[in-house]
Design a protein around this motif. Sequence first.
Motif, PDB file in Angstrom:
ATOM      1  N   GLU A   1       0.854  -1.237   0.104  1.00 23.37           N
ATOM      2  CA  GLU A   1      -0.065  -0.035   0.015  1.00 23.37           C
ATOM      3  C   GLU A   1       0.888   1.180   0.164  1.00 23.37           C
ATOM      4  O   GLU A   1       0.451   2.253  -0.579  1.00 23.37           O
ATOM      5  N   LEU A   2       2.022   1.143   0.779  1.00 27.85           N
ATOM      6  CA  LEU A   2       2.952   2.411   0.812  1.00 27.85           C
ATOM      7  C   LEU A   2       3.348   2.500  -0.623  1.00 27.85           C
ATOM      8  O   LEU A   2       3.364   3.726  -1.026  1.00 27.85           O
ATOM      9  N   MET A   3       3.928   1.429  -1.383  1.00 27.34           N
ATOM     10  CA  MET A   3       4.550   1.884  -2.712  1.00 27.34           C
ATOM     11  C   MET A   3       3.225   2.362  -3.512  1.00 27.34           C
ATOM     12  O   MET A   3       3.337   3.112  -4.586  1.00 27.34           O
ATOM     13  N   ALA A   4       1.882   1.556  -3.462  1.00 23.51           N
ATOM     14  CA  ALA A   4       0.977   2.080  -4.368  1.00 23.51           C
ATOM     15  C   ALA A   4       0.403   3.606  -3.993  1.00 23.51           C
ATOM     16  O   ALA A   4       0.277   4.212  -5.048  1.00 23.51           O
ATOM     17  N   ASP A   5       0.653   4.060  -2.906  1.00 21.51           N
ATOM     18  CA  ASP A   5       0.121   5.365  -2.443  1.00 21.51           C
ATOM     19  C   ASP A   5       1.310   6.536  -2.884  1.00 21.51           C
ATOM     20  O   ASP A   5       0.903   7.681  -2.899  1.00 21.51           O
ATOM     21  N   ASP A   6       2.420   5.866  -2.978  1.00 19.83           N
ATOM     22  CA  ASP A   6       3.592   6.852  -3.302  1.00 19.83           C
ATOM     23  C   ASP A   6       4.412   6.302  -4.630  1.00 19.83           C
ATOM     24  O   ASP A   6       5.250   5.814  -4.577  1.00 19.83           O
ATOM     25  N   PRO A   7       3.741   6.781  -5.902  1.00 18.75           N
ATOM     26  CA  PRO A   7       4.564   6.240  -7.074  1.00 18.75           C
ATOM     27  C   PRO A   7       5.967   7.197  -7.105  1.00 18.75           C
ATOM     28  O   PRO A   7       6.689   6.292  -7.895  1.00 18.75           O
ATOM     29  N   ASP A   8       6.297   8.221  -6.561  1.00 15.70           N
ATOM     30  CA  ASP A   8       7.433   8.809  -6.728  1.00 15.70           C
ATOM     31  C   ASP A   8       8.359   8.481  -5.553  1.00 15.70           C
ATOM     32  O   ASP A   8       9.461   9.042  -5.207  1.00 15.70           O
ATOM     33  N   MET A   9       8.097   7.231  -4.911  1.00 12.67           N
ATOM     34  CA  MET A   9       9.141   6.770  -3.992  1.00 12.67           C
ATOM     35  C   MET A   9      10.333   6.457  -4.468  1.00 12.67           C
ATOM     36  O   MET A   9      10.762   6.084  -5.441  1.00 12.67           O
ATOM     37  N   ALA A  10      11.427   6.837  -3.513  1.00 12.39           N
ATOM     38  CA  ALA A  10      12.785   6.715  -4.011  1.00 12.39           C
ATOM     39  C   ALA A  10      12.933   5.275  -4.350  1.00 12.39           C
ATOM     40  O   ALA A  10      12.576   4.367  -3.757  1.00 12.39           O
ATOM     41  N   ARG A  11      14.007   4.938  -5.344  1.00 13.67           N
ATOM     42  CA  ARG A  11      14.335   3.734  -5.878  1.00 13.67           C
ATOM     43  C   ARG A  11      14.835   2.925  -4.831  1.00 13.67           C
ATOM     44  O   ARG A  11      14.452   1.616  -4.725  1.00 13.67           O
ATOM     45  N   ASP A  12      15.902   3.263  -3.884  1.00  8.34           N
ATOM     46  CA  ASP A  12      16.406   2.464  -3.108  1.00  8.34           C
ATOM     47  C   ASP A  12      15.441   2.196  -2.014  1.00  8.34           C
ATOM     48  O   ASP A  12      15.661   0.878  -1.400  1.00  8.34           O
TER      49      ASP A  12
END
Length: 927
Positions: A710-721
């Motif tokens: 859910e965190l990754m889905a809600d934040d498409p701009d999440m840093a690659r690392d």
Amino acid sequence: MLSPPLVLGASAAYLLLLFGVAAWGDRRAAAGRSVVANPWAYALSMAVYCTAWTYYGSVGRAATTGVWFLPIYLGPTLAMVLALLLLRKMIRIARRGRITSIADFIASRHGHSPLLAGLVTLITVVGIVPYIALQLKAIDTGYALLAGTPAAGLWWQDGTFWATLLLAGFTMMFGTRQPGGVERHEGMVAAIVFESVVKLLAFLAVGVFATWVLHDGPAALFARALQHPEWRHLLSLGGAAGGGAFAWSQWFALTLLAGLSVIFLPRQFQVMVVENVDERHLKQAVWLFPAYLWAINLFVLPIALAGLLHFGRADGADAFVLSLPLAHGAEGLALLVFIGGLSAATGMIVVETIAVSTMVCNDLVMPLLLRMQRLRARESGQGGQGGDRGDLTPLLLAVRRAAIVGVLLLGYLYFHLAGEAYALVSIGLISFAAVAQFAPAALLGMVWKGGTQRGALAGLSAGFLLWAYTLMLPSIAKSGWWPQDFLQHGPWGLAWLRPEALFGLTGFDGLTHALFWSLLVNTGLYVVVSLWRAPTPREASQAALFVDVGDATQAGPAFWRGQASVAELLPLASRFLGAARARELFADWARRQGVARVDDIRADARFVQFVETRLAGAIGSASARALVASSVREEPLGMDDVMRILDEATQLRAYSRLLEDQRASLQRASAELRAANQRLESLDRLKDDFMSSVTHELRTPLTSIRALAELMADDPDMARDQRQQFVGIIVSETERLSRLVNQVLDLAKIESGHAEWHPTAVDMAALVRQAAASMGELLREQGTTLALDLQQPVPALQADADRLTQVLLNLLGNAAKFVPQPGGEIGLSLRHDVEGLTVRVRDNGPGVPEAHRAHVFDRFHQAGDASNRAAGTGLGLPISRQIVEHYGGRITLDENDAGQGATFSFWLPWHQPEAADTANAEGGDKT
């Protein structure tokens, strides 16, 4: 020597103590708190078998014949082997028929025959009088030796005469207070138990004195005796003179005679059968009584040898028990020994005279009284109605008391006439041979339904006459009261009729010869005459009751037909039992039948039989049978009637057994159902625990996966690392889920037998090192050291390498969870022998709590509480156990020597079974 007043005073004090013990026993019995209702008291009451013969005579016999005193105690020991079968049956028969004597027992078996009961009583009186004389001789000899007083010239100056009357008074006080059969003589039994303890302790005391005080122990005593050639034969089984062949026939005869006597002596029948409180006491008595016999005979031979060494001759050996302490100044011990001998003699006299007086009253006097009463009734026109005639219980008690005095005076007379000519043992053996004549009729009567009254009368009569001719008459002749010519030449010069070599039979001693002929003819005539004529209906009915006695709690069939009424039976019972006692018995029957009044009792066959058995306890079964038959309108039973009654009784017993079997089956089914319910409840609890544990384990990674996704889905701009970190965690949690599911499926497959196994030649040492390497990185990260201890080389093992690796990793992973971090220590060892190999994993963690040790291999079980429980499903150890047991091995939780940490080990055999059934195994984990 001791002063006569001291000896008489001590004796009187001891007899008063016996009075006190007997009175105390009666009071406790009246209060419902019996002091003899236990196996120890029952066994000690049996020890009345050990009379003055044992106390004095055994030492005298040992001083002349060595170990030949042993058959007298070997016989009873062997007889007790059969006691659980024989005595239990006798007790049940006696209890059901209210039998109070051996004469009553034999007569009741053979159709309630008054003639047979009278014959048994006559044989008893004649045979027992010498035995009573033996006891009186022992008392007289002991007193004369202890006090140094010469024998009295006139009977009224003889202390033994007055002692005889004193014993008669004691016996009357505690043995004839009420008619026999209405109560046990618990006070008398308590006194006998006390006497058995006293005589044992006194005899052991003089044995210790002779062995360790006068000598330096048994070894020194026997060594000194062996230095005398004339006494060496006493320590062997050879002839009495030494060097002779072992007399097997005599040894067998003595053993058989003693084995029969311990059951059929009137006093033994009294204490073992009549006075028995609970037949279950036999289980302990069958070894307690023989133990007592061997304990009291432990020092017989040492005392005999000590007496021979001191006095130098066997003359007066019967008195060695008393003369040894006196000769060495141990007057206190001598007085104790005299009291012990007094106990041995008085115990026999009291019980024997009670038993014999009951037989004399019931089987000799009572039949005569009944004939007189019936004659008087007919003359007065009273017929069978006994309502106006008075209570006869005082007369019955008077007859028994007179019989006690009469029997004791006969014993006193025999003591003066013939007692001096025989040693104590010889007198006792004469009595033993007399009562042995009861064995064929009694023993065969309990196992063979064909025995008849005619057969018993013929066998007993012939056996008794042969006993008298071959044993009793020779004893009288050797006493000087009969010419001895017939002993050497036979009557009228007929050598083949010599009493001690009858029909030319030689090579036997006198006792063996008499026993052979009397028992042979007795048994033969009993069988032959019984086969000559078929049993009468009455005999057949009684035979059925005796042979098929069954359970003591089940009532036997009622063999009676006719018309009776309470108005006839109540006065009849009142005359012989007392009005109050009779009314109480009738009222009790009414309550059991569910009727309100005594007058409403239905006088059927069962009730008539009930009245008859109660009368049998007071006047004997033969007299009771005759009395009931003459007082009610009885119809004779034919053989067809008896067979019909027996048929009905058999059907009822079969139906009762069927009901009992069905009840037992129902109880077993109920128990199995309860066990199944408990199992289901246990499985239900395990299922709940499993669901809770698995749900928790599944929820934890799923929650983590969902949250990160859910965190990754809600934040498409999440840093690659960061995204890569979250993906790595998701992959790790997914693998964790896969392991959990695989573990559950793996256990299910193994338990169901569907798991796949791929056996190969496994190098267990290499496998252990491989497993240790797999865990190495994890252990280093948590600061745990792993030490290997491998015995090499290791033979190849046929097994599935992957499965064994799974076991090793489960045990190592289990240990890694509980060791301290850092500072953890794990030891992994491998040992092998000719049978198999053992792998042991030991850690220094907190160990398995005691409460969890029994369940550590249960499925889904995890040690510790919620606060300190390690992560896991509780399936590692059960899977490991299933794998190990599949190969015929075992896995265990061992005890640590230091008391800290936990040690798990598994053992595998070199040769595993082709297929192991592990479907029913259960396991668990402490994790």
